[in-house]
Design an enzyme around this catalytic site. Sequence first.
Site, short mmCIF file in Angstrom:
data_model
loop_
_atom_site.label_atom_id
_atom_site.label_comp_id
_atom_site.label_asym_id
_atom_site.label_seq_id
_atom_site.Cartn_x
_atom_site.Cartn_y
_atom_site.Cartn_z
N ASN A 178 -4.94 -3.44 24.81
CA ASN A 178 -3.82 -2.64 25.35
C ASN A 178 -4.30 -1.32 25.94
O ASN A 178 -3.49 -0.44 26.22
CB ASN A 178 -2.77 -2.38 24.27
CG ASN A 178 -3.29 -1.49 23.14
OD1 ASN A 178 -4.50 -1.39 22.92
ND2 ASN A 178 -2.39 -0.85 22.42
N SER A 229 -11.44 -0.86 0.43
CA SER A 229 -10.13 -0.97 1.09
C SER A 229 -10.29 -1.27 2.56
O SER A 229 -9.48 -1.99 3.16
CB SER A 229 -9.35 0.35 0.96
OG SER A 229 -9.10 0.68 -0.38
N HIS A 273 -3.68 5.83 3.84
CA HIS A 273 -4.44 4.66 3.42
C HIS A 273 -3.86 3.35 3.97
O HIS A 273 -4.59 2.52 4.54
CB HIS A 273 -4.45 4.63 1.88
CG HIS A 273 -5.41 3.66 1.28
ND1 HIS A 273 -5.04 2.36 0.97
CD2 HIS A 273 -6.70 3.79 0.90
CE1 HIS A 273 -6.07 1.74 0.42
NE2 HIS A 273 -7.10 2.57 0.37
N ASN A 294 -14.34 0.80 -5.78
CA ASN A 294 -15.33 1.74 -5.23
C ASN A 294 -16.16 2.45 -6.29
O ASN A 294 -16.77 3.47 -6.00
CB ASN A 294 -14.62 2.80 -4.37
CG ASN A 294 -13.90 2.21 -3.18
OD1 ASN A 294 -14.24 1.13 -2.73
ND2 ASN A 294 -12.90 2.92 -2.68
N ASP A 318 0.83 -1.20 0.00
CA ASP A 318 0.00 0.00 0.00
C ASP A 318 0.87 1.25 0.00
O ASP A 318 1.93 1.27 -0.63
CB ASP A 318 -0.93 -0.04 1.22
CG ASP A 318 -2.28 0.60 0.99
OD1 ASP A 318 -2.31 1.84 0.88
OD2 ASP A 318 -3.28 -0.12 0.93
#
Length: 433
Positions: free
Chosen positions: A285, A432, A271, A364, A216
């Site tokens: 955490n 995504s 992204h 998309n 990416d």
Amino acid sequence: RLQDDPSVELAVPDTMVHIEPLPQETSEPTESAESNYSSLPVVALQAYDGRYLSAAPDGSLNMVSWEEIEASGHFTVIPSGPGLVSFRTVHGTFFTAEDTGTVKANRQQIDDWERFKLVYNSNGTVSLKSFFGLYVVAELSGMVTATRVRHDAWEAFNMINLDGTTQRFPDDPDFPLLWGMYQRGGDHIHAPAAWSLAEKSAGPVEWQPVIVAIIDTGVDYNHEDLKGQMWVNSGEVPGNGIDDDGNGYVDDVHGVNLVDDNGDPYDDQQHGTHCAGTVAAASNNGCGVAGIGWNGVQIMAIKFLDASGSGRTSDAVRAIDYAVAFGAKVASNSWGGFQQNPALQLAIERAEKAGLLFVAAAGNSGTNNDLRPQFPASYSTSGVVSVASIDQGGSLSSFSCYGKASVDLAAPGGNILSTIPNGGYNVLSGTSM
């Protein structure tokens, strides 16, 4: 298959691929998770002898026997601090463990005494440790107290949801905003039930983390929710300025940057970091969000897309080969275009043969990939999993591509909260996500 075709050369015309423009149908996350009780998990607490915890309208807590769990045994679990949770009754009150050891459900707000440390036991049960360091116990008399300095059978509870499935919920404060992981009465992936199952299955076995390559724009490997989840190249000595493993990249400790041909895959967009958070943000955490991998995933950051979200297929080929060479078993690929590239397909086929699952965003543009394919999602190689997006109501997202033959599954992709560079969090939508 291209790998069996000797006429295919790597020296095919290079093509460009891009991040699909992200839809703008996003909304800001709720400011306070505690104010949005409808999106939080509701559980029942069952003791060692099969009795259930019940809250009466007068604030008393008792252990009762039921064939079916009644409403007074339903409790909303609210993250209330690092490693801490609070329990809200159907009467709108909160559990409290007083300094005397008395446990009631008569408080209208959460303070110190209403916070409990959720201790996960090896058999899948949980124990509740009070502010005073004492464990909640289900007494034989039916009373509930917090008087024990250690937890044994009577201090352990099965935490059961309304359909009877044992669940494990993390203490990450923004987990209640992750509707795709869990939303009561809605469409989601049932992450808490899967986490509980994995915890019970593990037993004494030490599992090896699954390496996931995020191919990416890079990853913010310093992000508080990601830095402990990053893959580490054991062949490199960090910061010594030497290509210790001889692979052509100096100090490629957490991955590689194929845009600038160096060993620093830091994300200069957002992204890749957002995708990485959904996969593997540290869970339980007390910080930010939780990734689906709990803490069993390591992120390999492979940057081949630049700050504008564009990159070359020749670099995508190198990215896939790098992931395979260093042992990645899954690759996240949220990018593409309408042009096929034989070299890219060949690289994907090589990866499949090496045992790597190639997960690709369907796109998309809201179109049918059967009629107008997008690549790499539409390559017919069996190792490619093409993923569409659903919204919070369980319907196909308005922006999502689809295809009966070319798209394999759908997952939550609308209004997804995850990590972004510089230690931040943001809500984005897209296949995504």
